[in-house]
Design a protein around this motif. Sequence first.
Motif, PDB file in Angstrom:
ATOM      1  N   LEU A  30      -1.420  10.395  -1.020  1.00 51.86           N
ATOM      2  CA  LEU A  30      -1.889   9.022  -1.158  1.00 51.86           C
ATOM      3  C   LEU A  30      -1.682   8.448  -2.546  1.00 51.86           C
ATOM      4  O   LEU A  30      -1.723   7.239  -2.743  1.00 51.86           O
ATOM      5  CB  LEU A  30      -3.372   8.918  -0.753  1.00 51.86           C
ATOM      6  CG  LEU A  30      -3.614   9.062   0.755  1.00 51.86           C
ATOM      7  CD1 LEU A  30      -5.075   8.804   1.084  1.00 51.86           C
ATOM      8  CD2 LEU A  30      -2.740   8.089   1.541  1.00 51.86           C
ATOM      9  N   TYR A  75      -5.625  -3.491  -4.879  1.00 50.63           N
ATOM     10  CA  TYR A  75      -5.303  -3.330  -3.458  1.00 50.63           C
ATOM     11  C   TYR A  75      -4.897  -1.903  -3.120  1.00 50.63           C
ATOM     12  O   TYR A  75      -4.681  -1.570  -1.966  1.00 50.63           O
ATOM     13  CB  TYR A  75      -4.175  -4.307  -3.072  1.00 50.63           C
ATOM     14  CG  TYR A  75      -4.482  -5.734  -3.471  1.00 50.63           C
ATOM     15  CD1 TYR A  75      -3.679  -6.425  -4.378  1.00 50.63           C
ATOM     16  CD2 TYR A  75      -5.615  -6.390  -2.980  1.00 50.63           C
ATOM     17  CE1 TYR A  75      -3.975  -7.718  -4.771  1.00 50.63           C
ATOM     18  CE2 TYR A  75      -5.931  -7.682  -3.372  1.00 50.63           C
ATOM     19  CZ  TYR A  75      -5.105  -8.342  -4.264  1.00 50.63           C
ATOM     20  OH  TYR A  75      -5.406  -9.625  -4.661  1.00 50.63           O
ATOM     21  N   ALA A  76      -4.771  -1.075  -4.124  1.00 43.75           N
ATOM     22  CA  ALA A  76      -4.355   0.310  -3.887  1.00 43.75           C
ATOM     23  C   ALA A  76      -5.559   1.186  -3.558  1.00 43.75           C
ATOM     24  O   ALA A  76      -6.690   0.851  -3.870  1.00 43.75           O
ATOM     25  CB  ALA A  76      -3.627   0.837  -5.123  1.00 43.75           C
ATOM     26  N   ASP A 108       3.127   4.066  -1.700  1.00 41.40           N
ATOM     27  CA  ASP A 108       3.465   4.625  -3.007  1.00 41.40           C
ATOM     28  C   ASP A 108       4.979   4.848  -3.004  1.00 41.40           C
ATOM     29  O   ASP A 108       5.471   5.851  -2.464  1.00 41.40           O
ATOM     30  CB  ASP A 108       2.710   5.944  -3.235  1.00 41.40           C
ATOM     31  CG  ASP A 108       2.975   6.493  -4.628  1.00 41.40           C
ATOM     32  OD1 ASP A 108       2.462   7.590  -4.931  1.00 41.40           O
ATOM     33  OD2 ASP A 108       3.713   5.858  -5.409  1.00 41.40           O
ATOM     34  N   MET A 150      19.102  -6.475 -10.591  1.00 46.36           N
ATOM     35  CA  MET A 150      18.914  -5.077 -10.964  1.00 46.36           C
ATOM     36  C   MET A 150      20.231  -4.323 -10.971  1.00 46.36           C
ATOM     37  O   MET A 150      21.031  -4.404 -10.049  1.00 46.36           O
ATOM     38  CB  MET A 150      17.922  -4.421 -10.005  1.00 46.36           C
ATOM     39  CG  MET A 150      16.533  -5.040 -10.113  1.00 46.36           C
ATOM     40  SD  MET A 150      15.307  -4.040  -9.214  1.00 46.36           S
ATOM     41  CE  MET A 150      15.125  -5.013  -7.739  1.00 46.36           C
ATOM     42  N   ARG A 179       0.807  -1.217   0.000  1.00 44.49           N
ATOM     43  CA  ARG A 179       0.000   0.000   0.000  1.00 44.49           C
ATOM     44  C   ARG A 179       0.845   1.275   0.000  1.00 44.49           C
ATOM     45  O   ARG A 179       0.313   2.372   0.107  1.00 44.49           O
ATOM     46  CB  ARG A 179      -0.944   0.005   1.209  1.00 44.49           C
ATOM     47  CG  ARG A 179      -2.080  -0.968   1.008  1.00 44.49           C
ATOM     48  CD  ARG A 179      -3.085  -0.928   2.165  1.00 44.49           C
ATOM     49  NE  ARG A 179      -4.127  -1.922   1.918  1.00 44.49           N
ATOM     50  CZ  ARG A 179      -5.248  -1.678   1.223  1.00 44.49           C
ATOM     51  NH1 ARG A 179      -5.468  -0.485   0.725  1.00 44.49           N
ATOM     52  NH2 ARG A 179      -6.137  -2.635   1.026  1.00 44.49           N
ATOM     53  N   LYS A 237       7.046   5.787  -5.048  1.00 51.36           N
ATOM     54  CA  LYS A 237       7.633   6.952  -5.689  1.00 51.36           C
ATOM     55  C   LYS A 237       7.745   8.154  -4.760  1.00 51.36           C
ATOM     56  O   LYS A 237       8.492   9.086  -5.039  1.00 51.36           O
ATOM     57  CB  LYS A 237       6.854   7.290  -6.953  1.00 51.36           C
ATOM     58  CG  LYS A 237       7.135   6.287  -8.096  1.00 51.36           C
ATOM     59  CD  LYS A 237       6.317   6.606  -9.328  1.00 51.36           C
ATOM     60  CE  LYS A 237       5.057   5.758  -9.353  1.00 51.36           C
ATOM     61  NZ  LYS A 237       3.944   6.368 -10.079  1.00 51.36           N
ATOM     62  N   GLN A 238       7.043   8.117  -3.663  1.00 52.40           N
ATOM     63  CA  GLN A 238       7.164   9.209  -2.694  1.00 52.40           C
ATOM     64  C   GLN A 238       8.593   9.345  -2.212  1.00 52.40           C
ATOM     65  O   GLN A 238       9.098  10.438  -2.016  1.00 52.40           O
ATOM     66  CB  GLN A 238       6.314   8.917  -1.460  1.00 52.40           C
ATOM     67  CG  GLN A 238       4.849   9.158  -1.657  1.00 52.40           C
ATOM     68  CD  GLN A 238       4.093   8.883  -0.380  1.00 52.40           C
ATOM     69  OE1 GLN A 238       4.708   8.515   0.642  1.00 52.40           O
ATOM     70  NE2 GLN A 238       2.806   9.050  -0.402  1.00 52.40           N
ATOM     71  N   ARG A 249      15.467 -12.023 -10.150  1.00 52.59           N
ATOM     72  CA  ARG A 249      16.005 -11.070 -11.131  1.00 52.59           C
ATOM     73  C   ARG A 249      17.157 -10.287 -10.543  1.00 52.59           C
ATOM     74  O   ARG A 249      17.397 -10.324  -9.349  1.00 52.59           O
ATOM     75  CB  ARG A 249      14.914 -10.137 -11.649  1.00 52.59           C
ATOM     76  CG  ARG A 249      14.577  -8.942 -10.809  1.00 52.59           C
ATOM     77  CD  ARG A 249      13.234  -8.345 -11.153  1.00 52.59           C
ATOM     78  NE  ARG A 249      12.288  -8.708 -10.100  1.00 52.59           N
ATOM     79  CZ  ARG A 249      11.521  -7.829  -9.454  1.00 52.59           C
ATOM     80  NH1 ARG A 249      11.574  -6.554  -9.772  1.00 52.59           N
ATOM     81  NH2 ARG A 249      10.697  -8.228  -8.512  1.00 52.59           N
ATOM     82  N   GLY A 298       2.403  11.348  -5.592  1.00 51.78           N
ATOM     83  CA  GLY A 298       3.119  12.471  -4.984  1.00 51.78           C
ATOM     84  C   GLY A 298       4.348  12.865  -5.776  1.00 51.78           C
ATOM     85  O   GLY A 298       4.687  14.040  -5.868  1.00 51.78           O
ATOM     86  N   ALA A 299       5.003  11.858  -6.375  1.00 51.70           N
ATOM     87  CA  ALA A 299       6.264  12.112  -7.071  1.00 51.70           C
ATOM     88  C   ALA A 299       6.131  13.069  -8.246  1.00 51.70           C
ATOM     89  O   ALA A 299       7.113  13.646  -8.691  1.00 51.70           O
ATOM     90  CB  ALA A 299       6.868  10.790  -7.550  1.00 51.70           C
ATOM     91  N   GLU A 344      11.152   8.876  -3.769  1.00 56.84           N
ATOM     92  CA  GLU A 344      11.972   9.516  -4.803  1.00 56.84           C
ATOM     93  C   GLU A 344      12.006  11.031  -4.649  1.00 56.84           C
ATOM     94  O   GLU A 344      12.851  11.703  -5.222  1.00 56.84           O
ATOM     95  CB  GLU A 344      11.440   9.165  -6.187  1.00 56.84           C
ATOM     96  CG  GLU A 344      11.922   7.832  -6.693  1.00 56.84           C
ATOM     97  CD  GLU A 344      11.550   7.580  -8.149  1.00 56.84           C
ATOM     98  OE1 GLU A 344      10.738   8.350  -8.713  1.00 56.84           O
ATOM     99  OE2 GLU A 344      12.071   6.612  -8.719  1.00 56.84           O
ATOM    100  N   PRO A 370       3.715  16.533  -0.893  1.00 52.88           N
ATOM    101  CA  PRO A 370       3.786  15.438  -1.861  1.00 52.88           C
ATOM    102  C   PRO A 370       4.349  14.136  -1.301  1.00 52.88           C
ATOM    103  O   PRO A 370       3.894  13.062  -1.699  1.00 52.88           O
ATOM    104  CB  PRO A 370       4.729  15.980  -2.944  1.00 52.88           C
ATOM    105  CG  PRO A 370       4.656  17.449  -2.827  1.00 52.88           C
ATOM    106  CD  PRO A 370       4.447  17.730  -1.369  1.00 52.88           C
ATOM    107  N   SER A 371       5.313  14.206  -0.376  1.00 55.42           N
ATOM    108  CA  SER A 371       5.898  12.932   0.063  1.00 55.42           C
ATOM    109  C   SER A 371       4.940  12.118   0.904  1.00 55.42           C
ATOM    110  O   SER A 371       5.174  10.958   1.175  1.00 55.42           O
ATOM    111  CB  SER A 371       7.221  13.156   0.790  1.00 55.42           C
ATOM    112  OG  SER A 371       7.072  14.162   1.755  1.00 55.42           O
ATOM    113  N   HIS A 415      10.976  -1.291  -6.951  1.00 49.98           N
ATOM    114  CA  HIS A 415       9.917  -2.160  -6.418  1.00 49.98           C
ATOM    115  C   HIS A 415      10.409  -3.597  -6.513  1.00 49.98           C
ATOM    116  O   HIS A 415      10.956  -3.999  -7.529  1.00 49.98           O
ATOM    117  CB  HIS A 415       8.709  -1.941  -7.325  1.00 49.98           C
ATOM    118  CG  HIS A 415       7.529  -2.776  -7.057  1.00 49.98           C
ATOM    119  ND1 HIS A 415       6.590  -2.444  -6.126  1.00 49.98           N
ATOM    120  CD2 HIS A 415       7.098  -3.915  -7.626  1.00 49.98           C
ATOM    121  CE1 HIS A 415       5.638  -3.364  -6.141  1.00 49.98           C
ATOM    122  NE2 HIS A 415       5.912  -4.265  -7.050  1.00 49.98           N
TER     123      HIS A 415
END
Lengths: 337, 337, 337, 337
Positions: free
Chosen positions: B307, B137-138, A49, C63, A47, A51-52, C61, B310-311, A54, B303-304, A64
Motif C-alpha cells: 500500500l 487523499y493517500a 502507488d 517529458m 490512489r 512506483k510499484q 509539459r 513498495g518500490a 517500477e 512489494p508490487s 506521474h
Amino acid sequence: MIIVMKPRSKQEDIKRLTDKVLEKGLEAHVVQGQELTIIGCIGDTSRIDLKQFELDLSVDRVMHVQEPYKLANRAFHPEDSCIDVSGVKVGRGHLALIAGPCSVESTEQVLEIAQAVKASGANMLRGGAFKPRTSPYAFQGMGVDGLKILSEVKAETGLPIVSELMSPEYLDLFNEKVDLIQIGARNMQNFDLLKHLGDINRPILLKRGLNATYEEWVMSAEYIMASGNENVILCERGIRTFESYTRNTLDLQCIPVMKKLTHLPVIIDPSHAGGKWWLVEPMAKASIAAGADGLMIEVHNDPSNALCDGAQSLKPDKYDELLKNIVEIAHVIEKKA
Amino acid sequence: MIIVMKPRSKQEDIKRLTDKVLEKGLEAHVVQGQELTIIGCIGDTSRIDLKQFELDLSVDRVMHVQEPYKLANRAFHPEDSCIDVSGVKVGRGHLALIAGPCSVESTEQVLEIAQAVKASGANMLRGGAFKPRTSPYAFQGMGVDGLKILSEVKAETGLPIVSELMSPEYLDLFNEKVDLIQIGARNMQNFDLLKHLGDINRPILLKRGLNATYEEWVMSAEYIMASGNENVILCERGIRTFESYTRNTLDLQCIPVMKKLTHLPVIIDPSHAGGKWWLVEPMAKASIAAGADGLMIEVHNDPSNALCDGAQSLKPDKYDELLKNIVEIAHVIEKKA
Amino acid sequence: MIIVMKPRSKQEDIKRLTDKVLEKGLEAHVVQGQELTIIGCIGDTSRIDLKQFELDLSVDRVMHVQEPYKLANRAFHPEDSCIDVSGVKVGRGHLALIAGPCSVESTEQVLEIAQAVKASGANMLRGGAFKPRTSPYAFQGMGVDGLKILSEVKAETGLPIVSELMSPEYLDLFNEKVDLIQIGARNMQNFDLLKHLGDINRPILLKRGLNATYEEWVMSAEYIMASGNENVILCERGIRTFESYTRNTLDLQCIPVMKKLTHLPVIIDPSHAGGKWWLVEPMAKASIAAGADGLMIEVHNDPSNALCDGAQSLKPDKYDELLKNIVEIAHVIEKKA
Amino acid sequence: MIIVMKPRSKQEDIKRLTDKVLEKGLEAHVVQGQELTIIGCIGDTSRIDLKQFELDLSVDRVMHVQEPYKLANRAFHPEDSCIDVSGVKVGRGHLALIAGPCSVESTEQVLEIAQAVKASGANMLRGGAFKPRTSPYAFQGMGVDGLKILSEVKAETGLPIVSELMSPEYLDLFNEKVDLIQIGARNMQNFDLLKHLGDINRPILLKRGLNATYEEWVMSAEYIMASGNENVILCERGIRTFESYTRNTLDLQCIPVMKKLTHLPVIIDPSHAGGKWWLVEPMAKASIAAGADGLMIEVHNDPSNALCDGAQSLKPDKYDELLKNIVEIAHVIEKKA
C-alpha cells in the motif's frame, strides 16, 4: 500515468504490464517505438502507488501525469481567491500589510509597535506568543499570556492579529482570539496539526517549509482545504540552500509559480528569509514588484534588546519609509495597498 | 562568543560594545589587531541572542563559540550510550536490526514478514500504523487497528515493535504498545511533540529531518532529553539535495560526525534514503562498514502490491541474504550483530 | 518524448501539436483520456529542444524519455569496463588504491610519502602540481616543476602518477608525464577542456562537479568519449548541500547508481568529501563495502605543515592501517585489492 | 583568525599552539574563559591554511576572520563602480539593458531581434556564438561565424555586443569583436580562463556559478581583477536548489548582499534563472525594484523554432511591454534607464 519500458522489451513483458494496468481499473495504450515502448495509462491514478510498477524488471521508470491536488488547483478555480481576515481583504488586488514584533514581550512593547505600524499603513498585527525555538533552553514565548496581550492591543488599535499555532491543544483558544492563524515552516508537514484546522473557521497563513517543493506546499494547503477550511493564504519565508551568508534564500519565483498552480493569495516574509534587517527593504520592494499579495515584516522598537530575532527586525521609522515605497510600486503594478 | 568589529573601528565604538557585553553578565576581552578588532566574550551565552550584537553599526559579525547542547554532548558523556529496547541493546557495539513493512496492512501480512525477518536475524519489527502522507487523499494507515495487529504479532514472535507516533493524542497508547517510538523526519522539529516525549518511558527513535543540519538534529535530541527522556537513538534516512534521481541523498558522514558530537547510537534507514530497492543492499553494507549502530529496512512479501513504498522494499529472501553480509562486515568492524 | 496537453484541450490543438511533431520527423501517437491527453513521440529526439513544445499554449509539459548518452550507457555495453592505467587495472573487480599528498612540495616530501604508501599497498601516486585555488593569493602549485618531481618519484618507485590538468595548454606535457589525468570538480563542465581530451591516449579521472547531477556527470563522460577517448574513470568527491559542518556531503549512493547507468569504474575520494582526516577511515571502508572500484586518499607525512588541505590528510601510519581494513572488506565484497 | 581550544585544555597545549602561531609571524592573544579558551591571531593570514591548526588534538576549530579579497572589496573602495561598455555605462545609477537571442542562428534573425529590442530601449545586444551544452550531441553554436554576424549587426544598429567566451584560445578574437565578454556560470571557477582575462582590456560579465557562494563569486571577481582587469560586472542567473519545477532558483538577495561586500555592478538574468518565459516579467520587475544595475534577457522572434532555450525567451512585443514597466519601477528606485 506513463510506464516507460526498458529497451528491447519482449511482447510477453508488455502484456504482463498491460494486464496489471487493467487490473487497477485503468485503460492501457501501448505505444511501441524505435528504441523504447511506453504504456499510457488513463484513469484515476490518485490512489495508486505508481512506483510499484517500477518493480517489474521490464520497467525503466514510471511518470506521474495528473496533478494530485484539486481544491487548491487553479485549473478548477480559475479566479484569484480573496481571503477575508476579519474585514481585511487579501488577494485579488488587495495587499496584506502585516507587521509587528517577532515575540510578544510586554503590553507596552506591543502597543507601541502596533500604533506605529498602523500609522504607517499596516493592516494587521503579528506577534509570536508560542515560539518555535531550535534550542529547548531558549525563550519559548509568553504563551497564553502573550495571546492576552495581543487581544488587548487589538481592542486598542483595531488591528486583526496574526500569530503562530504550534499545537492542536490551543486550537480553540486561537480560534477565539487570533484572526489569521499561522502555521510555521517547521509544521508545514505536521499533517496531524493540518487536519485539525478543518475544525475551525479562521483563515490560515501557511508558511512554506524550509525545503518544501512547490508541490508539497500546495499539497499541505490541500490538506487544510480537504479538512474543511478553504481559507488559506500562502507565505514564502525563504528556503534552505547551500548559501550560509543569509539565513535562508528568498525564492521570489514562487509568486508567479504558485499563482499559476493555485488560486490562493501568496505573501512574503522577507524578515525570516534574509535574517538581516538591511535585506528587508530591497526584498520587500522586489516582492511587491513581482506580484505578491502582501508582506509580513518584523518590526521592533528596540531590536538590540529584542528577545528574539532582533537582527532582522526593522525599527518603526524604517518600516514607515518602506511602506511609502511599497505604495508607489504597488501603484505601478496595480494592487490596492 | 566572539564579536568581530568592522575595519577601522573607533575607540568609542569598542567601548560601547564592551559595555554592552558587560551588561549581559559576560567578561569582555578586547584583542586589537592590524586591520580588525575582536572582542572575546566569556560566560554563559546560552540565553543570549547573539545576533543582537550584529545590529550595532560597528559590528561586522558575531561568532558563536560554545556548543548549545549538554545532555546529548559527548564532551560531558564520553562513553557511548547503550539503549535498551525491551531487552534488545542498541549501541556500544550492539546492532539494531529492524525490519518490516512500511505499512501495517493485515495480520497475515505482518505475521508472515515478521517470522521471515526474525529467522534472518532481525531483532525488532517495524510497521507503520499512522502514515505521514504528502497527499490527504493517500492511504493514511490503519491507525489504532494497526497497533493492535503489531501487538498480536509481537506476542507471536517476541519481536519488539518500532512504530511512528505523529500526534501527542496517541502518546499513552504508544507508551503502552510500542517498544521503540519513532519520530518521523517531518516531525523532527515539531517541538510540541518532542516536549511530550519526556512524559513517557519508552526509548525514542529520532529521524533526521529532510534538511536538518547535524546541529539541529542534536538539538532536537536535546529537546527530548531535556524534557526528561534520555533514551534517544538517532536515525539517518537521507537528506534532500539537488539530485532527483534518488528520493534522498544518504549522508553516511553523519555516522562519524554524530558519534563525535554526541554519545547516542546512530542507525541508518537505507530504504527511505534511496527510494529504490536495489540501493538498499550496497548502502546497508556501507552503513555497517562506516560504524552505524544498526539498520532499519523495509521488507515486504509482495512489494508490487504494497500500500505504500513498495518500490523501496526488499523481499524476505533478499533481506536474508543481506543480513548474512552484514554479519560478515560487522565482524570486520567488531560490532555484535 | 511525451507531450502532455492541458486539461480540456480541443481537437484543433491536438492536431496542431501532432503536425508539429510530424514536421520534426517523429511519429505521433495520441492517447486521449478522462482528464488529459498525451502525445507519445517516437523517433530520434536527440537534437530536438523538447522545451520548444512547451511554448504551445495547449501544452502543459513535455517529458524526455530517451537517455541522451550512448557511449557511456550500460544498456549498450552491459559488461563492466576495466581501465588500464600503465599496467594497473581499475574496474571489473580490480581496485584503484591511489594515495599521495594534495600538493607536490618537494622531491623529498613526495618520495617519502610515495615509498610509505607503496609499502602499504597503494598502486598509484597522486600529487597536485597545478592547484585550483578559490583565492588568487593562495599557493597555486609548483606547476611544471611539480610534474618533474612526480616523474622522478615514479622512476624511483614504479608508481603510476595521477595529477590534475587545468588547462589545454599543458595537454601534451600531461600526455607525456602523467598516467591518469584528473579533471577536477570545477572543470567537470569545462566543455572546451573535455573536448581536447579526445586528442590524447591517457585514461581520464573525471571528478563529479560540486553540484552535478548523475546525468550531467555521465554527459561529461560522454563528451570525453565522444571526442575519441573512451578510457574514463569516475570519481565522487562529495557534493555541496546545506550542511556546512563537513566540507561536502559524500554521496555513496552514486556507486550503485552510476554502475547501473554506465559501465565505467567508479572510485571515491573521501578526503575532499569530508574535509576532516577523521572522516576518511569510516568513509573509505563504507565506499569499498558499497562496491566502489577504488579510493583516492590524501596522505601527508607532516599534515600540519602541508601547503594545502593538511586537515584532511592521513599520516602514512594511519593510511597503512586503513588499507589493511580495506583488504578485509574487499574480500567480503569480492574485489581484488 | 581565531583558534578555539577544546574544553579543559592544559597550559602546555595552549603554549604549543601559541608558539605555532608566533612561528607563522602572527601575534597571539590568549583569552581564557569558563569552559573554553580562544587564541586571537592577528596579522596577515591570507597565505596561511587555517585548517592546519585544526589538526592539533587540542584544537576544536579555527575561524577565519578577515575577508580574503581586497580589489573587489567595498571596504577599500566605498564608492559604487561604474563600468563603461563601449560608451554604455553600467552601475552607479545606470542600468544595463541587455537583450537578444540565446544563440546566433543567422544574420536575419539577429538583425531583426536587435532592431526590435533597440527600439524598445535595450542598450546592448547579447548573442551566443559558442554555446555551453551539457550534451556533446547538441548544437554547439556557430562559432567564429557567429561572432561575424554579431559584428555586422553591431555595425548596423550601434548596439555593443555581449557574448560568452569559453576558451582562452579565442581571447584575442573576443577582445577585438566583443564589447562585454561573458564568463558563463560553469566557468566561474575555471581559474585558468579567469587569469587570462587580465591580458585584455574589455570589461567582463561574470556569471555566478550554479552553486557558488557569495564569497566564491567575489573571489572569482578578485581573480580577474588581480590579473589586471578591474572592469567586472556581476550577473546572477539563478542557483541550483532542491526545487526542480524551475530550472534554477533566482536569488535576488544577492543584489543587496553583493553591493554590501563589493563595489561592482550587479545585474540579473531572469531568463536562465526560471527557464520559463512567463517567469521573466515578474522577476525582471522584482530585480529592478531590488536595486539591480540591469537585466540580461533572452529575446527571440520565433521562440518555438529557436535552436536553444526557446522556452525561456520573450517575443519582442513582450520585451517592449516589459521595458516600459522597468522604466517606471526604475523611476521609483531612482535609476537611469
